[in-house]
Design an enzyme around this catalytic site. Structure first.
Site, PDB file in Angstrom:
ATOM      1  N   ASN A  50      33.820  44.704  42.700  1.00  0.00           N
ATOM      2  CA  ASN A  50      34.798  44.383  41.660  1.00  0.00           C
ATOM      3  C   ASN A  50      35.281  45.662  40.975  1.00  0.00           C
ATOM      4  OD1 ASN A  50      32.147  44.442  40.568  1.00  0.00           O
ATOM      5  ND2 ASN A  50      32.724  43.192  38.825  1.00  0.00           N
ATOM      6  N   GLU A  52      37.242  46.551  37.563  1.00  0.00           N
ATOM      7  CA  GLU A  52      37.772  46.016  36.296  1.00  0.00           C
ATOM      8  C   GLU A  52      38.814  46.947  35.699  1.00  0.00           C
ATOM      9  OE1 GLU A  52      34.336  44.935  33.899  1.00  0.00           O
ATOM     10  OE2 GLU A  52      34.015  43.166  35.182  1.00  0.00           O
ATOM     11  N   CYS A  61      38.399  41.103  41.971  1.00  0.00           N
ATOM     12  CA  CYS A  61      37.079  40.632  42.413  1.00  0.00           C
ATOM     13  C   CYS A  61      36.651  41.336  43.704  1.00  0.00           C
ATOM     14  CB  CYS A  61      37.098  39.136  42.677  1.00  0.00           C
ATOM     15  SG  CYS A  61      37.230  38.118  41.199  1.00  0.00           S
ATOM     16  N   GLU A  63      35.336  40.066  46.410  1.00  0.00           N
ATOM     17  CA  GLU A  63      35.692  39.370  47.653  1.00  0.00           C
ATOM     18  C   GLU A  63      37.127  39.703  48.058  1.00  0.00           C
ATOM     19  OE1 GLU A  63      34.351  38.191  44.905  1.00  0.00           O
ATOM     20  OE2 GLU A  63      33.147  36.401  45.239  1.00  0.00           O
ATOM     21  N   CYS A  94      34.818  32.971  42.789  1.00  0.00           N
ATOM     22  CA  CYS A  94      35.737  32.289  41.878  1.00  0.00           C
ATOM     23  C   CYS A  94      36.820  31.547  42.675  1.00  0.00           C
ATOM     24  CB  CYS A  94      36.375  33.282  40.907  1.00  0.00           C
ATOM     25  SG  CYS A  94      37.707  34.261  41.643  1.00  0.00           S
ATOM     26  N   CYS A  97      39.340  33.708  44.636  1.00  0.00           N
ATOM     27  CA  CYS A  97      38.749  34.292  45.851  1.00  0.00           C
ATOM     28  C   CYS A  97      38.561  33.243  46.933  1.00  0.00           C
ATOM     29  CB  CYS A  97      37.421  34.974  45.519  1.00  0.00           C
ATOM     30  SG  CYS A  97      37.669  36.517  44.624  1.00  0.00           S
TER      31      CYS A  97
HETATM   32  N1  THU Z   1      33.975  38.679  39.952  1.00  0.00           N
HETATM   33  C1  THU Z   1      33.963  38.975  41.285  1.00  0.00           C
HETATM   34  O1  THU Z   1      33.949  40.136  41.685  1.00  0.00           O
HETATM   35  N2  THU Z   1      33.963  37.931  42.149  1.00  0.00           N
HETATM   36  C2  THU Z   1      34.007  36.616  41.803  1.00  0.00           C
HETATM   37  O2  THU Z   1      34.106  35.747  42.659  1.00  0.00           O
HETATM   38  C3  THU Z   1      33.931  36.251  40.396  1.00  0.00           C
HETATM   39  C4  THU Z   1      33.998  37.349  39.419  1.00  0.00           C
HETATM   40  C5  THU Z   1      34.013  39.799  39.010  1.00  0.00           C
HETATM   41  C6  THU Z   1      35.313  39.924  38.268  1.00  0.00           C
HETATM   42  C7  THU Z   1      34.877  40.649  37.012  1.00  0.00           C
HETATM   43  O3  THU Z   1      34.906  42.039  37.245  1.00  0.00           O
HETATM   44  C8  THU Z   1      33.432  40.215  36.809  1.00  0.00           C
HETATM   45  O4  THU Z   1      33.024  39.635  38.041  1.00  0.00           O
HETATM   46  C9  THU Z   1      33.239  39.212  35.694  1.00  0.00           C
HETATM   47  O5  THU Z   1      34.077  38.132  35.846  1.00  0.00           O
END
Ligand code: THU
Length: 141
Positions: A50, A52, A61, A63, A94, A97
């Site tokens: 991920n 941010e 994300c 994935e 999520c 994804c």
């Molecule tokens: N996140 C992912 O990398 N994958 C997911 O399927 C859900 C959330 C990350 C996004 C963000 O940087 C952190 O998790 C918190 O939501």
């Protein structure tokens, strides 16, 4: 070329690659670090973490990061996916994804792992289980 067959050895390698990518996660806002790895039919593995952003809506994300790398490499047939997170229980992909993953395959094994201080917690599932009743784009009218 022979198609790759998913087995426990490959799933273990996929988890290891996702764990490795997780170490590079850029998550200064949530501190929730995620790594992902996607295995494709030709035996290639693409990883993502991920990423941010101060503008929260721009967060990417793990994935989708891995899927982007797969597409950029000219590959398109995922056959297994691993996601490694923190937390007490494995994080599940999520909704966005899941939607992006089903663009490339309707089903594949998905291994979810939480790295906890007392060891890994693993949950084995599948994309079809996580994402039933997929949206179909029908522009025929
Ligand atoms: N996140 C992912 O990398 N994958 C997911 O399927 C859900 C959330 C990350 C996004 C963000 O940087 C952190 O998790 C918190 O939501």
């Amino acid at each position: 070329m022979e198609e790759t067959v998913v087995n426990e050895t490959l799933l273990g390698k996929l988890v290891a690659e996702a764990r490795h990518a997780r170490a590079n996660a850029y998550a200064p806002y949530s501190n929730y670090r995620v790594g992902s790895a996607i295995l494709t039919a030709k035996g290639a593995i693409y990883t993502g973490c991920n990423v941010e952003n101060a503008s929260y809506g721009a967060c990417l994300c793990a994935e989708r990061n891995a899927i982007g790398k797969m597409v950029a490499a000219g590959d398109s047939k995922p056959i297994a996916c691993a996601v490694v997170t923190g937390g007490k229980a494995p994080g599940s992909p999520c909704g966005i994804c899941r939607q992006v993953l089903v663009e490339f395959t309707r089903d594949m094994p998905v291994v979810l792992v939480a790295e906890t201080p007392t060891g890994d917690v693993r949950r084995d599932t599948s994309l079809a289980e996580l994402m039933p009743d997929v949206f179909e784009l029908d522009t025929s009218d």
